[in-house]
Design a protein around this motif. Structure first.
Motif, short mmCIF file in Angstrom:
data_model
loop_
_atom_site.label_atom_id
_atom_site.label_comp_id
_atom_site.label_asym_id
_atom_site.label_seq_id
_atom_site.Cartn_x
_atom_site.Cartn_y
_atom_site.Cartn_z
N LEU A 147 23.82 9.94 -115.73
CA LEU A 147 23.16 11.00 -114.97
C LEU A 147 21.89 10.49 -114.30
O LEU A 147 21.60 10.82 -113.14
CB LEU A 147 22.81 12.16 -115.90
N GLU A 148 21.13 9.68 -115.01
CA GLU A 148 19.89 9.13 -114.45
C GLU A 148 20.19 8.30 -113.20
O GLU A 148 19.52 8.45 -112.17
CB GLU A 148 19.21 8.25 -115.52
N TRP A 149 21.21 7.46 -113.26
CA TRP A 149 21.56 6.62 -112.12
C TRP A 149 22.16 7.46 -110.99
O TRP A 149 21.90 7.21 -109.82
CB TRP A 149 22.54 5.55 -112.54
N GLY A 150 22.96 8.46 -111.36
CA GLY A 150 23.55 9.33 -110.35
C GLY A 150 22.49 10.08 -109.57
O GLY A 150 22.56 10.19 -108.34
N MET A 160 26.78 12.69 -106.46
CA MET A 160 26.06 11.75 -107.32
C MET A 160 26.95 10.52 -107.46
O MET A 160 27.75 10.41 -108.39
CB MET A 160 25.74 12.40 -108.66
N ARG A 161 26.81 9.60 -106.54
CA ARG A 161 27.67 8.42 -106.46
C ARG A 161 26.80 7.17 -106.46
O ARG A 161 25.82 7.09 -105.74
CB ARG A 161 28.50 8.49 -105.17
N PHE A 162 27.18 6.19 -107.27
CA PHE A 162 26.40 4.95 -107.32
C PHE A 162 27.31 3.77 -107.61
O PHE A 162 28.45 3.94 -108.06
CB PHE A 162 25.30 5.04 -108.38
N THR A 163 26.81 2.58 -107.35
CA THR A 163 27.55 1.35 -107.62
C THR A 163 27.18 0.82 -108.99
O THR A 163 25.99 0.64 -109.29
CB THR A 163 27.24 0.29 -106.55
N ALA A 200 33.85 -0.64 -108.26
CA ALA A 200 32.51 -0.62 -108.85
C ALA A 200 31.77 0.68 -108.56
O ALA A 200 30.62 0.83 -108.96
CB ALA A 200 31.69 -1.80 -108.32
N THR A 201 32.43 1.63 -107.89
CA THR A 201 31.77 2.89 -107.52
C THR A 201 32.05 3.97 -108.56
O THR A 201 33.20 4.21 -108.93
CB THR A 201 32.25 3.38 -106.15
#
Length: 215
Positions: A147-150, A160-163, A200-201
């Motif tokens: 959640l923090e990274w998103g 809320m998308r991150f690599t 990686a997504t």
């Protein structure tokens, strides 16, 4: 910490230091080495870690664009507290300790921003320690981290998308568990449609349920 400087301070800051382009896996500095420069992340991400005498490595944080690396060591004149290693191609602005301290002395607002940045580092360290010590399970710690990274990657966008640039072993180090446990929990999160992983997504599908787990 350099976003809202007055025009004169910002112009001088832009003249300071040098820009470095690094590949993934490049060591920016190592813990317990004499401090030389402070580094501002322009693009990319940097893994901050500490290693025990027995060779066990603990990942402390993933630093993001805008973060300042080595700030505490540069101000105190001590050694670097952690090792900083890029986890993807990264652009850094390197400013020597002498240049940076002169900049702080010249502009009071920069000194205030530096103090605020150090305060934020302390707050982050406190919450990370609390997450490790007080979370009831590895699943809650992983949910909190995702959640923090998103949220950091979303920038107020709906998705809320991150690599994910870390290995499962690195994730395990961050949340204090085993690689096998991380792999099992990520598979369960996917089955429960809490997250979607393509290459990686990572896409957070149900932030509400993840928040419930992280609480």
């Amino acid at each position: 910490m350099f976003c809202n400087l007055n025009a004169d301070a910002l112009e001088e800051f832009n003249r300071l230091g040098t820009i470095r382009e690094t590949k993934s896996g490049a060591v920016v500095f190592e813990e317990e080495t004499p401090v030389g420069s402070v580094f501002v992340i322009c693009h990319g991400r940097v893994k901050l870690s500490s290693t025990s005498q027995q060779g066990k490595t603990l990942i402390l944080k993933i630093a993001l664009p805008g973060d300042v690396l080595g700030l505490g060591a540069v101000i105190s004149g001590s050694r670097y507290e952690v090792t900083a290693e890029t986890i993807e191609p990264t652009q850094l602005k390197a400013i020597s300790r002498e240049e940076f301290l002169a900049f702080l002395h010249k502009y009071g607002e920069v000194s205030l921003h530096a103090a605020q940045s150090l305060s934020e580092e302390y707050r982050t360290a406190f919450y990370d320690a609390r997450r490790l010590a007080l979370s009831v399970s590895s699943a809650s710690r992983l949910a909190s981290l995702l959640l923090e990274w998103g949220r950091a990657a979303a920038h107020d966008k709906p998705d809320m998308r991150f690599t994910m640039a870390l290995t499962h072993e690195d994730l395990a180090s961050l949340i204090g568990t085993s690689r096998e446990t991380v792999t099992r929990m990520l598979s369960k999160f996917k089955r429960d449609k809490l997250i979607q992983v393509r290459g990686a997504t990572v896409l957070i599908l149900d932030p509400g349920k993840l928040q419930g787990m992280a609480a």
